[in-house]
Design an enzyme around this catalytic site. Structure first.
Site, short mmCIF file in Angstrom:
data_model
loop_
_atom_site.label_atom_id
_atom_site.label_comp_id
_atom_site.label_asym_id
_atom_site.label_seq_id
_atom_site.Cartn_x
_atom_site.Cartn_y
_atom_site.Cartn_z
N ASP A 201 0.87 -1.19 0.00
CA ASP A 201 0.00 0.00 0.00
C ASP A 201 0.90 1.23 0.00
OD1 ASP A 201 -2.19 1.84 0.35
OD2 ASP A 201 -3.38 0.15 1.06
N HIS B 241 1.70 1.92 -3.20
CA HIS B 241 0.69 2.80 -3.80
C HIS B 241 1.17 4.23 -3.86
CE1 HIS B 241 -2.94 -0.12 -2.93
NE2 HIS B 241 -1.97 -0.68 -3.64
#
Ligand SMILES: *[C@@H]1O[C@H](CO)[C@@H](O)[C@H](O)[C@H]1NC(C)=O
Ligand SMILES: *[C@@H]1O[C@H](CO)[C@@H](O)[C@H](O)[C@H]1NC(C)=O
Ligand SMILES: *[C@@H]1O[C@H](CO)[C@@H](O)[C@H](O)[C@H]1NC(C)=O
Ligand SMILES: *[C@@H]1O[C@H](CO)[C@@H](O)[C@H](O)[C@H]1NC(C)=O
Ligand SMILES: *[C@@H]1O[C@H](CO)[C@@H](O)[C@H](O)[C@H]1NC(C)=O
Ligand SMILES: *[C@@H]1O[C@H](CO)[C@@H](O)[C@H](O)[C@H]1NC(C)=O
Ligand SMILES: *[C@@H]1O[C@H](CO)[C@@H](O)[C@H](O)[C@H]1NC(C)=O
Ligand SMILES: *[C@@H]1O[C@H](CO)[C@@H](O)[C@H](O)[C@H]1NC(C)=O
Ligand SMILES: *[C@@H]1O[C@H](CO)[C@@H](O)[C@H](O)[C@H]1NC(C)=O
Length: 407
Positions: free
Chosen positions: A222, A245
């Site tokens: 993430d 991310h």
């Protein structure tokens, strides 16, 4: 007798002596922690609470077994010399209901580290034993998975020269901290099963000011670093992020009635590989969302490889165009620089390498792009730069042309 000997003989003998089960020397040596064979949390907490232990040492041969929550708030002048490993026992049913709870995004935590003048270093490892959590989460997405390390209500904290592996969820949460520095941290959260290591952010900052995150490597599933509400004066520098991310502002303006601020952020010298995003700002729009301001943010010196969205502003986060036109974001975005961003996109967005998408009604202003040399995979031809509802500034503004206006 043993006591006398220990006073006379070198420390190697003390550790041999304390290895004898039940030795009374264990109390006297409580600033150096060794594994008890069961839950080591209370020994660690006692050492932390004891002012006669300015330094707590966890030797390199030791793996502490943490099977209950660590409330280490209110410390003063404490050095945790982590040469060995602190492992959080993956007793999932136990932690459900025993981990510390934060109403912000319903986060939970194993370890609160707070107070003043704290150093955590030593070359060792924090091990979140995340695999059991990743597998359980795949079956039950309401499972609350604890954050490994939460620097909470803290001033002047340095965390450096350690590894943090397999966090069940976020790795680091900087919550109500000022002057908090992380350096030379290696973060890895990788699943060995088909179930991904989801939401394993490297760092999240919240209600914090003067935070430095530098010289570190992150391999996770993430955000590499995410600036949550009320993050100000943050420096992120010299990170290698893989599989993440991105470096993300937000998402902001999610909660009705709340005002979110992210201001004065510099992210510089970032290598971003195999990621969903590179430099990102996201803010909620739609009916009944909150409000806020994102101001004075610089992303500079990004070298990106195989990134879906190398440069992205999304001010209609999780909101379709019609709804965003009717209910634009109340989180304003201003004074933004994307400077010196190079590398390749993944082709997931075909030729699009940069997307600056704002809510209607001038909710983004003074967004600058300079020295952008991004390319998509060659099969998509020349790069496309897309934009909506803003006027792009800077030397490379012409790459974006005239932005479409909606609403
Ligand atoms: C850790 O401590 C718990 C609680 O005492 C115990 O059940 C568990 O077996 C221990 N695990 C290890 C690896 O020592
Ligand atoms: C942590 O301990 C302090 C006292 O030492 C207490 O005031 C605080 O409420 C505790 N925090 C949590 C989240 O349990
Ligand atoms: C911050 O903490 C470090 C280490 O504990 C200490 O040496 C330093 O003096 C502190 N700085 C301030 C400004 O208090
Ligand atoms: C999923 O986890 C939540 C939180 O721990 C729990 O309340 C719920 O009962 C679990 N659901 C199932 C189907 O196990
Ligand atoms: C960085 O941290 C690692 C431990 O993770 C350590 O071995 C190494 O010496 C540190 N590097 C520096 C420059 O301190
Ligand atoms: C960047 O961080 C790495 C550790 O990840 C370190 O070895 C290197 O020296 C740092 N570079 C600079 C310019 O500080
Ligand atoms: C980087 O991330 C990709 C995608 O998640 C993964 O396949 C690869 O193994 C990672 N590389 C390293 C060196 O960990
Ligand atoms: C952020 O700071 C503003 C201004 O002080 C405050 O109104 C708001 O409640 C804070 N938001 C959060 C999430 O703490
Ligand atoms: C903008 O943020 C940077 C840190 O990234 C800071 O050095 C600078 O002073 C800020 N500018 C203003 C006008 O506040």
């Amino acid at each position: 007798m043993r006591l006398l000997l220990s006073l006379l003989l070198p420390s190697i003998f003390i550790s041999l002596a304390t290895a004898v089960v039940g030795s009374p020397l264990e109390q006297r040596a409580s600033c150096t922690l060794t594994a008890s064979g069961s839950d080591d949390a209370s020994a660690f907490l006692s050492a932390a609470a004891d002012p006669s232990c300015p330094t707590i040492t966890i030797p390199s041969s030791t793996t502490l077994n943490i099977s209950s929550p660590l409330n280490m708030t209110g410390l003063k002048n404490k050095h945790i010399d982590l040469q060995g490993t602190i492992r959080f026992n993956p007793n999932l049913p136990y932690w459900t209901g025993h981990a510390f709870y934060f109403s912000f995004q319903d986060q939970v935590a194993f370890w609160l580290l707070g107070g003043q003048n704290i150093v955590l270093d030593g070359g060792g490892t924090l091990d979140g034993a995340g695999q059991a959590w990743y597998d359980a989460f795949a079956k039950n997405s309401s499972l609350a998975r604890p954050i490994i390390l939460t620097v909470y209500q803290a001033n002047n904290v340095t965390v450096q020269n350690i590894k943090m592996i397999n966090s069940p969820e976020w790795t680091n949460f900087v919550n109500e901290g000022t002057f908090v520095t992380y350096k030379n941290i290696t973060i890895s959260a990788v699943s060995t099963s088909k179930n991904q290591a989801k939401n394993t952010d490297g760092w999240d900052t919240f209600r914090s000011d003067n935070v430095i995150i530098a010289d570190s490597n992150v391999n996770n599933g993430d955000d590499c670093v995410s600036f949550k509400p009320n993050s100000t004066n943050i420096l992120v520098s010299n990170l290698s992020c893989n599989g993440s991310h991105g470096i993300s502002v937000g998402s902001l303006g999610q909660y009705a009635g709340e005002y979110d601020i992210v201001e004065n952020v510099l992210a510089t010298n970032i290598r971003m590989s195999n990621a969903q995003n590179g430099a990102r700002i996201k803010a909620w729009a739609g009916k009944g969302v909150g409000s806020g301001i994102v101001k004075n943010i610089t992303f500079t010196g990004f070298v990106e490889t195989n990134v879906d969205n190398p440069v992205i502003i999304d001010q209609c986060y999780e909101t379709d165009d019609d709804e965003c036109a009717e209910y634009p974001s109340n989180t304003y975005i201003q004074d933004i620089w994307f400077d010196s961003i190079s590398g390749t996109s993944s082709g997931k967005e075909k030729a699009v390498v940069a997307s600056l998408s704002c809510s209607p009604d001038g909710r983004c202003s003074n967004v600058n792009v300079n020295d952008i040399t991004l390319t998509p995979p060659s099969k998509y031809g020349s790069p496309t730069f897309s934009c909506q509802n803003l006027a792009v500034s800077g030397n490379d503004a012409d790459l974006f042309g005239t932005c479409s206006m909606t609403g």
